[in-house]
Design an enzyme around this catalytic site. Structure first.
Site, PDB file in Angstrom:
ATOM      1  N   ASP A  31       9.241   2.769   0.119  1.00 52.78           N
ATOM      2  CA  ASP A  31       8.149   3.418   0.841  1.00 52.78           C
ATOM      3  C   ASP A  31       8.312   3.036   2.307  1.00 52.78           C
ATOM      4  O   ASP A  31       7.899   1.957   2.725  1.00 52.78           O
ATOM      5  CB  ASP A  31       6.801   2.960   0.282  1.00 52.78           C
ATOM      6  CG  ASP A  31       5.640   3.561   1.072  1.00 52.78           C
ATOM      7  OD1 ASP A  31       5.886   4.251   2.081  1.00 52.78           O
ATOM      8  OD2 ASP A  31       4.480   3.326   0.670  1.00 52.78           O
ATOM      9  N   LYS A  86       3.639   8.827   8.977  1.00 50.25           N
ATOM     10  CA  LYS A  86       3.428   8.207  10.287  1.00 50.25           C
ATOM     11  C   LYS A  86       4.410   8.723  11.356  1.00 50.25           C
ATOM     12  O   LYS A  86       4.258   9.847  11.800  1.00 50.25           O
ATOM     13  CB  LYS A  86       3.410   6.696  10.142  1.00 50.25           C
ATOM     14  CG  LYS A  86       2.291   6.293   9.144  1.00 50.25           C
ATOM     15  CD  LYS A  86       1.864   4.859   9.150  1.00 50.25           C
ATOM     16  CE  LYS A  86       0.574   4.728   8.346  1.00 50.25           C
ATOM     17  NZ  LYS A  86       0.687   3.990   7.105  1.00 50.25           N
ATOM     18  N   TYR A 110       0.850  -1.183   0.000  1.00 53.32           N
ATOM     19  CA  TYR A 110       0.000   0.000   0.000  1.00 53.32           C
ATOM     20  C   TYR A 110       0.883   1.229   0.000  1.00 53.32           C
ATOM     21  O   TYR A 110       1.816   1.330   0.805  1.00 53.32           O
ATOM     22  CB  TYR A 110      -0.902  -0.005   1.239  1.00 53.32           C
ATOM     23  CG  TYR A 110      -1.849   1.168   1.315  1.00 53.32           C
ATOM     24  CD1 TYR A 110      -2.907   1.286   0.419  1.00 53.32           C
ATOM     25  CD2 TYR A 110      -1.694   2.161   2.281  1.00 53.32           C
ATOM     26  CE1 TYR A 110      -3.784   2.361   0.477  1.00 53.32           C
ATOM     27  CE2 TYR A 110      -2.577   3.234   2.361  1.00 53.32           C
ATOM     28  CZ  TYR A 110      -3.617   3.340   1.456  1.00 53.32           C
ATOM     29  OH  TYR A 110      -4.475   4.400   1.531  1.00 53.32           O
TER      30      TYR A 110
HETATM   31  C1  PLP Z   1       0.095   4.450   5.733  1.00 52.55           C
HETATM   32  C2  PLP Z   1       0.894   4.219   4.536  1.00 52.55           C
HETATM   33  C3  PLP Z   1       0.825   5.078   3.420  1.00 52.55           C
HETATM   34  C4  PLP Z   1      -0.172   6.185   3.310  1.00 52.55           C
HETATM   35  O1  PLP Z   1       0.018   7.196   4.261  1.00 52.55           O
HETATM   36  P1  PLP Z   1      -1.216   8.165   4.623  1.00 52.55           P
HETATM   37  O2  PLP Z   1      -0.608   9.130   5.591  1.00 52.55           O
HETATM   38  O3  PLP Z   1      -2.282   7.308   5.180  1.00 52.55           O
HETATM   39  O4  PLP Z   1      -1.628   8.838   3.359  1.00 52.55           O
HETATM   40  C5  PLP Z   1       1.695   4.849   2.383  1.00 52.55           C
HETATM   41  N1  PLP Z   1       2.583   3.852   2.408  1.00 52.55           N
HETATM   42  C6  PLP Z   1       2.670   3.009   3.457  1.00 52.55           C
HETATM   43  C7  PLP Z   1       3.689   1.922   3.447  1.00 52.55           C
HETATM   44  C8  PLP Z   1       1.817   3.154   4.533  1.00 52.55           C
HETATM   45  O5  PLP Z   1       1.882   2.280   5.548  1.00 52.55           O
END
Ligand code: PLP
Length: 428
Positions: free
Chosen positions: A239, A267, A144
């Site tokens: 990511d 995060k 994701y």
């Molecule tokens: C949470 C998450 C996102 C998206 O971040 P948001 O602040 O919710 O837009 C993207 N990549 C990873 C790996 C994530 O865990």
């Protein structure tokens, strides 16, 4: 447990907010029941509107590495707010957090702050395409990278929880530029590169996957991806929205000793305020406006409240030499305790763990990619989830999510959690 006020609030919410929530994973759709409305939180605990207390393993889906209402973060935000909450002008605070982040993370020279992980990944991809002058990207099924169009192709987290890994509204034109590989399967990536010669701008990956449960990379997988990118002129994007400042101060790059060309954050870097960021060496980052041609902007990017929270958070992580070890020890303790209970109760399970991330899958086989993660028994998970909730343990309401261990958890909390698993296991 009584959920009277949560139920009433959820009913009310549904009349004015789609599905009653501002982010789908908060709804209990995959597990049934009513989402708990949070009222406050402190340390390892979250309290709901009915006055119930939970030991929290979601921790705002990752940011609260040091526990809720962490005093240095709270104080920094309060202090900053008194001096104005947004200027639309550069501030010294932005320099400070940028300098600290660049010093903590290997292999990056410059960093740009945005407002969410979604924005970070979306902008990183645009920059990668602009920089390489190529259009296609490779992502891995079950990973994701936020909800921007290019990534809602076999996406993990809420997208898969709700059965819409490929969302309506994403055009075919966009979808065709996202190529799909299998996590931990190098051959699947090689095939895509061969089939799309000189067309791939970037490979984006969660270097430790956390949005299909927790799935660490197989030995040598990231190294091999690095090599493939080098030999084919492709940018490797990590990511690290979930793993950054969590699995090591410098994220998975530091942990595994494999360097990416670009890194995305979110995060933890915001300490609980809306922050994302992307970073790379200067050559790439200077290709962004205003120095370069790739446009990217934000009215509230680098917002002083968010930067104050993030800076206090990163400082605390950077100063605490024992933190990562403590987190890992706690996670291991929980793993060993839960495994023992599940073994004794003859339940099919797989537990994946790395650092402060852990996930329980109710299936016997190893979970190494999206397909194997999807084999988990969802009925068992539902029963497990509600059983734990009723015993005051709050885990993510989906089998496709990692649990996040916070430093605020005590061994007594962990014992309480394992005891709850012991009781719930009898109902599985
Ligand atoms: C949470 C998450 C996102 C998206 O971040 P948001 O602040 O919710 O837009 C993207 N990549 C990873 C790996 C994530 O865990």
């Amino acid at each position: 447990m009584m959920y009277k006020r949560s139920s009433a609030l959820f009913k009310e919410a549904q009349t004015v907010i789609p599905g009653g929530v501002n982010s789908p994973v908060r709804a209990f759709k995959a597990v049934g029941g009513t989402p708990i409305f949070a009222k406050s939180a402190k340390g390892a605990y979250v309290y709901d509107e009915d006055g119930n207390r939970y030991i929290d393993y979601i921790n705002s889906w990752g940011p609260m590495l040091l526990g809720h209402a962490f005093p240095p973060v709270v104080d920094a935000v309060i202090e900053r707010a008194k001096a104005g909450t947004s200027f639309g002008m550069p501030t010294e605070l932005e320099n400070k957090i940028a300098e600290l982040a660049v010093s903590m993370v290997p292999n990056i020279d410059k960093i740009r702050f945005v407002n969410s992980g979604t924005e970070a990944c979306m902008s990183a991809i645009r920059l990668a395409r602009g920089f390489t002058k190529k259009e296609k990207i490779v992502k891995f099924a079950g990973c994701y990278h936020g909800h921007s169009d290019a990534f809602l192709i076999e996406a993990g987290s809420g997208a898969v929880t709700f059965g819409t890994p490929n969302s309506p509204g994403v055009t075919q034109g966009t979808a065709k530029d996202t190529l799909l590989a299998t996590y931990n399967d190098l051959g699947s990536v090689e095939k895509l590169i061969t089939a799309n010669p000189n067309e791939i701008a970037a490979i984006i990956i969660e270097p430790v996957a956390g949005n299909m449960g927790c799935i660490p990379p197989k030995e040598g997988f990231l190294e091999a991806l690095r090599h493939l990118c080098d030999t084919n002129d492709i940018l490797l994007i990590f990511d690290e929205v979930m793993t950054g400042f969590r699995l090591a101060k410098g994220g998975v790059q530091e942990l595994k000793g494999v360097y990416a060309d670009m890194v995305c954050f979110g995060k933890v870097i915001g300490g609980g305020l809306p922050v994302g960021a992307f970073a790379a060496r200067s050559e790439i980052m200077d290709y962004l406006a205003p120095t370069g041609p790739v446009y990217q902007a934000g009215t509230l990017s680098g917002n002083p409240l968010a930067m104050a929270a993030g800076l206090a958070m990163l400082k605390a992580i950077n100063a605490d030499k024992g933190l990562m070890n403590r987190l890992e020890e706690k996670t291991k303790y929980l793993h060993v305790g839960m495994a023992d209970v599940l073994d004794r109760n003859n339940i099919d399970y797989t537990i994946n763990r790395i650092g402060s991330m852990i996930s329980v899958h109710f299936c016997k086989d190893k979970v190494v990619d999206f397909k194997s993660a999807a084999k988990g028994n969802n009925d068992t998970f539902k029963t497990f989830f509600h059983g734990m909730l009723n015993k005051g343990i709050y885990i993510a309401p989906s089998a496709f999510e990692s649990w996040f261990i916070t430093d605020a958890l005590s061994y007594q909390d962990l014992n309480e959690t394992i005891a709850a698993v012991e009781q719930v296991a009898k109902e599985l």
